[in-house]
Design a protein around this motif. Structure first.
Motif: not given
Length: 438
Positions: A194-206, A227-234
């Motif tokens: 929760r302290g990330a500025d950018v949170f990137l998660m690969d294979d979120v289906q798991f 907090l308007k931090k960037q979130i990206v999922f694949t």
């Protein structure tokens, strides 16, 4: 001479056609090349005054020269002495996401099959948290989703070195949470993500179907989003097709932008082959590039694997790169894929990881509902993915007889046909098993 210094000499030679010798000597006589990074060229000059003038007047000519040399857009950074020392000290402390340095935007081959996802990823990398939040990239394995995720990470890290960029795979997030709960480090886990500025998660289906993980993801997502931090999922599928994913997470994953990647078309496959060969220092005539592009159509990973195989033939056994070499490499790729069968141990291990139980428990006599289902899925997967007989499968589970195995196969076969959620579980476990051999 180091590579950056060699590049700097070439840049000055290119600029000499547009600048007078006096200008070059005045501003660049004591300028040195510090580093050539994936997306940045770093220079040093001892004078702050010169640093400011070079940055203001000559950054663009230097960038133009870099583009002429590499056909890519690189940033130009000019450091003074204190800044150079700080830069070198930071470099000594470790590489950002080690082992992923090659996964950058300039190495991503763009075509009609991935143009939208690539453009969205670039937008997010250039303006994190300002648009397309979250960005959700989906498509089959081997099409470049992870490459885009790492490209975003490296770009943001280069442009905003103070940002906390976190990359994690969906199953690793789950395993880390389980460990944190067991060791009483829940708060530490939450502060990390929760302290990330950018949170990137690969294979979120798991994370789908895992109650504690989905609960943690829900609150992590809300905190970062607010907090308007960037979130990206694949993922290998869009949120609506994740049948075991909670509706509240499906909704949030769809708040931003969904971008799919499909298998590359012929022109893109041609470009991928050519790009890979050039980076490996190998010249392939057009008819051989076409031959590879015509035969390897499934994904980018297979295309790159074919070029690697050709390079190995050339380096290790001195084969000339001709039509026969390419045909042999193409056949090897498909042969390797089909000939490698997972072992029963690997299948059992992946089923146990999915259900978070120990292999000896799965193989044992436990009869709880979850253990029995996991054991039956393991038997089903072993039957589907290996050449073991019913008796041999039974021996993997403390000598169970073939009728017990047959009952398990029939039950899971029926569930796959009638229960979409169970079918999705089998699909996820199959994906994890296959990933062990990619």
């Amino acid at each position: 001479m180091n590579p950056a210094a060699e590049v700097w000499e070439k840049i000055k030679a290119l600029m000499a056609s547009e600048m007078t010798a006096t200008t070059l000597n005045t501003w660049f006589d004591d300028t040195e090349a510090v580093a050539l990074e994936e997306n940045r060229f770093v220079l040093y000059t001892p004078s702050r005054f010169k640093r400011d003038i070079i940055a203001a007047r000559y950054a663009v000519p230097i960038q133009n020269a870099l583009h002429e040399l590499f056909s890519a857009d690189l940033l130009v950074t000019v450091l003074t002495e204190d800044e150079r020392d700080s830069f070198r000290e930071t470099a000594k402390q470790g590489v950002f996401l080690p082992g992923t340095e090659e996964y950058t935007f300039d190495r991503f081959v763009v075509g009609s099959s991935n143009k939208f996802a690539h453009a969205a990823a670039r937008k997010v990398a250039d303006n994190p948290g300002e648009s397309y939040n979250p960005l959700f990239i989906f498509g089959n394995s081997g099409l470049g989703k992870t490459h885009l995720l790492y490209s975003i990470a490296h770009t943001i890290h280069a442009n905003h070195p103070g940002y906390k960029v976190i990359y994690v795979k969906g199953d690793a997030f789950t395993n880390e949470l389980i460990t944190a709960i067991r060791e009483g480090r829940n708060q530490e886990f939450r502060e990390k993500y929760r302290g990330a500025d950018v949170f990137l998660m690969d294979d979120v289906q798991f994370i789908a179907g895992r109650d504690s993980t989905q609960e943690e993801m829900f609150h992590t997502f809300n905190t970062l989003y607010e907090l308007k931090k960037q979130i990206v999922f694949t993922s290998d599928r869009p949120p609506k097709e994740m049948l075991r994913l909670e509706d509240r997470l499906k909704t949030r994953f769809e708040w931003g932008l969904l971008a799919d990647i499909i298998p590359p078309d012929y022109e893109t496959r041609m470009a991928i082959v050519k790009n890979k060969a050039i980076r490996m220092g190998m010249e392939l005539p057009d008819f051989l590039i076409q031959l590879i592009a015509e035969n390897i159509t499934a994904n980018v990973r297979q295309i790159e694997g074919t070029v690697n195989k050709i390079m190995a033939y050339q380096d290790l056994i001195g084969d000339t790169v001709d039509k026969n070499t390419v045909i042999r490499a193409v056949k090897d790729i498909f042969k390797e894929k089909s000939d490698i069968l997972p072992t029963a141990d690997v299948i059992i291990e992946e089923v146990c990881k999915f259900y978070n139980i120990e292999p000896e428990i799965l193989r044992g006599q436990g009869r709880s509902k979850d253990i029995s289902l996991a054991r039956q899925i393991a038997m089903y997967q072993i039957r589907r993915m290996t050449n073991l007989s019913l008796k041999e499968i039974g021996s993997e589970f403390n000598g169970r007889d073939h009728s017990t195995v047959l009952n398990a196969l029939n039950r899971i076969e029926d569930l796959v046909k009638t229960d979409p959620e169970k079918a999705e579980i089998v699909k996820d476990i199959t994906t994890n098993i296959n990933a062990r051999y990619e």
